[in-house]
Design a protein around this motif. Structure first.
Motif, PDB file in Angstrom:
ATOM      1  N   ASN A 109      43.400  33.049  35.575  1.00  0.00           N
ATOM      2  CA  ASN A 109      43.410  31.511  35.247  1.00  0.00           C
ATOM      3  C   ASN A 109      43.325  30.511  36.380  1.00  0.00           C
ATOM      4  N   SER A 110      43.042  31.149  37.598  1.00  0.00           N
ATOM      5  CA  SER A 110      42.699  30.059  38.752  1.00  0.00           C
ATOM      6  C   SER A 110      41.834  30.617  39.798  1.00  0.00           C
ATOM      7  N   GLY A 111      41.296  29.730  40.556  1.00  0.00           N
ATOM      8  CA  GLY A 111      40.503  30.022  41.427  1.00  0.00           C
ATOM      9  C   GLY A 111      41.332  31.001  42.568  1.00  0.00           C
ATOM     10  N   THR A 112      42.567  30.632  42.757  1.00  0.00           N
ATOM     11  CA  THR A 112      43.416  31.454  43.612  1.00  0.00           C
ATOM     12  C   THR A 112      43.440  32.742  43.329  1.00  0.00           C
ATOM     13  N   GLU A 113      43.729  32.997  41.984  1.00  0.00           N
ATOM     14  CA  GLU A 113      43.955  34.475  41.412  1.00  0.00           C
ATOM     15  C   GLU A 113      42.607  35.140  41.627  1.00  0.00           C
ATOM     16  N   ALA A 114      41.718  34.544  41.279  1.00  0.00           N
ATOM     17  CA  ALA A 114      40.066  35.088  41.523  1.00  0.00           C
ATOM     18  C   ALA A 114      39.725  35.646  42.783  1.00  0.00           C
ATOM     19  N   VAL A 115      40.157  34.680  44.047  1.00  0.00           N
ATOM     20  CA  VAL A 115      40.013  34.899  45.190  1.00  0.00           C
ATOM     21  C   VAL A 115      40.967  36.229  45.535  1.00  0.00           C
ATOM     22  N   MET A 116      42.206  36.080  44.929  1.00  0.00           N
ATOM     23  CA  MET A 116      43.021  37.165  45.431  1.00  0.00           C
ATOM     24  C   MET A 116      42.588  38.630  44.819  1.00  0.00           C
ATOM     25  N   SER A 137      37.930  26.633  56.061  1.00  0.00           N
ATOM     26  CA  SER A 137      37.724  27.060  54.498  1.00  0.00           C
ATOM     27  C   SER A 137      38.793  27.009  53.688  1.00  0.00           C
ATOM     28  N   TYR A 138      38.814  26.587  52.449  1.00  0.00           N
ATOM     29  CA  TYR A 138      40.008  26.617  51.598  1.00  0.00           C
ATOM     30  C   TYR A 138      39.785  27.487  50.590  1.00  0.00           C
ATOM     31  N   HIS A 139      40.633  28.533  50.104  1.00  0.00           N
ATOM     32  CA  HIS A 139      40.220  29.439  49.165  1.00  0.00           C
ATOM     33  C   HIS A 139      41.390  29.525  48.327  1.00  0.00           C
ATOM     34  N   GLY A 140      42.210  28.748  48.161  1.00  0.00           N
ATOM     35  CA  GLY A 140      43.322  28.424  47.382  1.00  0.00           C
ATOM     36  C   GLY A 140      44.586  29.026  48.153  1.00  0.00           C
ATOM     37  N   THR A 141      45.739  29.525  47.524  1.00  0.00           N
ATOM     38  CA  THR A 141      47.158  29.557  47.980  1.00  0.00           C
ATOM     39  C   THR A 141      47.654  30.963  48.184  1.00  0.00           C
ATOM     40  N   LEU A 188      33.348  33.983  52.389  1.00  0.00           N
ATOM     41  CA  LEU A 188      32.542  32.792  52.736  1.00  0.00           C
ATOM     42  C   LEU A 188      32.245  31.766  51.680  1.00  0.00           C
ATOM     43  N   ASP A 189      32.442  30.634  52.082  1.00  0.00           N
ATOM     44  CA  ASP A 189      32.263  29.394  51.012  1.00  0.00           C
ATOM     45  C   ASP A 189      31.175  28.685  51.738  1.00  0.00           C
ATOM     46  N   LEU A 190      30.260  28.492  50.883  1.00  0.00           N
ATOM     47  CA  LEU A 190      28.878  28.124  51.380  1.00  0.00           C
ATOM     48  C   LEU A 190      28.789  26.589  51.840  1.00  0.00           C
ATOM     49  N   ILE A 221      31.376  36.121  48.409  1.00  0.00           N
ATOM     50  CA  ILE A 221      31.259  34.282  48.203  1.00  0.00           C
ATOM     51  C   ILE A 221      32.341  33.481  47.339  1.00  0.00           C
ATOM     52  N   ASP A 222      33.069  32.887  48.063  1.00  0.00           N
ATOM     53  CA  ASP A 222      33.714  32.203  46.861  1.00  0.00           C
ATOM     54  C   ASP A 222      33.065  30.840  46.506  1.00  0.00           C
ATOM     55  N   GLU A 223      32.615  30.845  45.170  1.00  0.00           N
ATOM     56  CA  GLU A 223      31.898  29.707  44.529  1.00  0.00           C
ATOM     57  C   GLU A 223      32.851  28.999  43.642  1.00  0.00           C
ATOM     58  N   VAL A 224      34.172  29.000  44.003  1.00  0.00           N
ATOM     59  CA  VAL A 224      34.930  28.236  42.955  1.00  0.00           C
ATOM     60  C   VAL A 224      34.733  26.606  42.989  1.00  0.00           C
ATOM     61  N   ILE A 225      34.201  25.912  43.967  1.00  0.00           N
ATOM     62  CA  ILE A 225      33.630  24.657  43.851  1.00  0.00           C
ATOM     63  C   ILE A 225      32.253  24.614  43.632  1.00  0.00           C
ATOM     64  N   THR A 226      31.462  25.401  44.608  1.00  0.00           N
ATOM     65  CA  THR A 226      29.892  25.210  44.694  1.00  0.00           C
ATOM     66  C   THR A 226      29.212  25.794  43.390  1.00  0.00           C
ATOM     67  N   GLY A 248      35.600  29.618  39.215  1.00  0.00           N
ATOM     68  CA  GLY A 248      36.906  28.905  38.714  1.00  0.00           C
ATOM     69  C   GLY A 248      36.208  27.520  38.347  1.00  0.00           C
ATOM     70  N   LYS A 249      37.102  26.564  38.108  1.00  0.00           N
ATOM     71  CA  LYS A 249      36.732  25.135  37.824  1.00  0.00           C
ATOM     72  C   LYS A 249      36.072  24.996  36.487  1.00  0.00           C
ATOM     73  N   VAL A 250      34.546  24.768  36.962  1.00  0.00           N
ATOM     74  CA  VAL A 250      33.374  24.223  35.865  1.00  0.00           C
ATOM     75  C   VAL A 250      33.452  25.416  34.742  1.00  0.00           C
TER      76      VAL A 250
HETATM   77  C1  LIG Z   1      36.624  27.065  47.286  1.00  0.00           C
HETATM   78  C2  LIG Z   1      38.105  27.290  46.739  1.00  0.00           C
HETATM   79  N1  LIG Z   1      38.160  28.445  46.600  1.00  0.00           N
HETATM   80  C3  LIG Z   1      39.622  28.527  45.699  1.00  0.00           C
HETATM   81  C4  LIG Z   1      40.292  27.470  45.265  1.00  0.00           C
HETATM   82  C5  LIG Z   1      41.370  27.752  44.424  1.00  0.00           C
HETATM   83  O1  LIG Z   1      41.464  27.492  43.021  1.00  0.00           O
HETATM   84  P1  LIG Z   1      42.479  27.047  42.057  1.00  0.00           P
HETATM   85  O2  LIG Z   1      42.769  25.601  42.707  1.00  0.00           O
HETATM   86  O3  LIG Z   1      41.734  26.955  40.721  1.00  0.00           O
HETATM   87  O4  LIG Z   1      43.449  28.014  42.284  1.00  0.00           O
HETATM   88  C6  LIG Z   1      39.834  26.254  45.413  1.00  0.00           C
HETATM   89  C7  LIG Z   1      40.386  25.032  44.991  1.00  0.00           C
HETATM   90  O5  LIG Z   1      40.189  23.958  45.144  1.00  0.00           O
HETATM   91  C8  LIG Z   1      38.486  26.107  46.259  1.00  0.00           C
HETATM   92  O6  LIG Z   1      38.028  24.811  46.437  1.00  0.00           O
END
Ligand SMILES: Cc1ncc(COP(=O)(O)O)c(C=O)c1O
Length: 386
Positions: A109-116, A137-141, A188-190, A221-226, A248-250
């Motif tokens: 349900n979120s990018g945070t969960e996906a990275v986890m 780099s931000y990868h969620g919480t 890695l976030d590109l 590779i974290d493509e939540v934004i890219t 995530g996101k789009v």
């Molecule tokens: C690169 C990246 N990974 C992970 C996340 C976390 O996604 P979410 O806010 O859907 O938990 C974000 C959120 O902005 C992000 O930019």
């Protein structure tokens, strides 16, 4: 309609800081959105802005897009959530495989969960604990990807995470020579947003692929934004094949979503058909409404649309840079590099442009040429005399 200050007074009484997302906070308090309409957001005072925040890049077609709404309501009319898998998630996994070439998928349900889950999958697959990630780099919480010094994060987390400088191949090579045998994943976030939306160099990405493989670690590779920057994500443009990606996101069409994709052999860690599988739950994971909305959004975001939106972003960046502004990013994602981001955020808002609180601008297909011109003028006005 309650004014923003009236809403805030009620909100601080019942929510810490007056809202749920620290990431959307601007002092003294953010405006409250009343509704969205295509490329626009109208706040609780009636002020209208062109939405360049797009829920932190998630809305690729703006607000209340007719086709996405139709897809979501048609799915919801048949039931919004089941204690069974559905055909929607199968279809979505097929769509993502066709776009990325990555074999298998799971949803959350979120990018945070996906990275986890991506990190957990990598640890399960390799039988190792250490994660390498890059400063800024931000990868969620999730505990494992935020600062180990952050309040509430157990001190023990730092033992299993190595934070290296961005784009520094020598430091990366040295760290992998020393610790590579313990590394489960290189994360890695590109084009890390929090690190200024500066694209990572091709050499660095190639080094990441090589060093991870040489050490028996996974490249994640974290493509939540890219992901919005290419049909199959930004990694295609670097010509690199990750072992796992997080999305995530789009891909949720405006609804809560996360996904992990990758090689079937690695995703096997999550398979209940195999012994010792990693549990993956989520009462609302892969819910039909998100899946249907996401597929409708992606259907209208094919190679032509992606290229067109990116070209509009590149042109806007070129025009803003020509006025002397420092603007980073790539394609439909721009980042204004200004000193006082909070003051700039409010000036942009007053000039009719809703940005991210760090100066992020994300374009949507709902914007007309006139909207883009107004964004340009608003940014120039807001940043004048900076
Ligand atoms: C690169 C990246 N990974 C992970 C996340 C976390 O996604 P979410 O806010 O859907 O938990 C974000 C959120 O902005 C992000 O930019």
């Amino acid at each position: 309609m309650t004014s923003a200050d009236g809403l805030f007074a009620r909100a601080v009484d019942v929510m810490p800081g007056g809202n749920t997302r620290t990431t959307v906070f601007v002092a003294p308090h953010p405006p409250y959105a009343r509704r969205g309409e295509g490329p626009y957001v109208i706040d609780s005072t009636g002020h209208r802005t062109i939405d360049c925040n797009n829920n932190y890049t998630a809305l690729i077609h703006g607000h209340a897009d007719r086709e996405i709404l139709q897809a979501a309501t048609a799915a919801a009319a048949q039931g919004t959530a089941f204690g069974l898998p559905t055909g929607y998630e199968v279809e979505m996994a097929e769509v993502l495989r066709a776009r990325t070439g990555l074999q298998q998928w799971r949803f959350c349900n979120s990018g945070t969960e996906a990275v986890m889950m991506m990190v957990r999958g990598a640890r399960a697959h390799t039988g190792r604990d250490l994660i390498v990630r890059f400063d800024g780099s931000y990868h969620g919480t999730y505990d494992g990807v935020v600062s180990a010094q952050a309040a509430g994060v157990p001190g023990g987390v730092a033992r299993d995470v190595l934070v290296l400088p961005q784009n520094d191949i020598d430091a990366f090579g040295d760290a992998m020579a020393r610790y590579g045998h313990r590394v489960a994943a290189v994360l890695l976030d590109l084009m890390p947003n929090r690190a200024g939306l500066t694209p990572v160099s091709g050499d660095f990405v190639a080094a990441a692929r090589r060093l991870a493989s040489d050490c028996g670690a996974l490249l994640t590779i974290d493509e939540v934004i890219t992901f919005r920057l290419g049909v199959g994500g930004l990694h295609h443009q670097y010509g690199v094949t990750p072992d796992l990606v997080s999305l995530g996101k789009v891909i949720g069409g405006g609804y809560p979503v996360g996904a992990v994709g990758g090689r079937a052999e690695v995703l096997k860690s999550f398979s209940p058909l195999d012994d010792g599988s990693v549990a993956w739950g989520g009462t609302f994971s892969a819910n039909p409404v998100t899946m249907a909305a996401g597929m409708a959004a992606l259907r209208r975001f094919d190679a032509c649309e992606v290229a067109e939106l990116n070209a509009r972003g590149d042109e806007l960046r070129r025009r803003l840079s020509a006025t002397g502004l420092a603007v980073n990013g790539r394609g439909s994602l721009l980042r204004l590099l200004v000193e006082d981001v909070q003051r700039t955020w409010w000036r942009l808002y007053e000039a009719g442009v809703l940005a991210g609180t760090n100066g992020l601008l994300a374009l949507s297909t709902a914007m007309s040429d006139g909207d883009i011109e107004q964004i340009e003028q608003g940014v120039v006005r807001a940043c004048a005399g900076r």
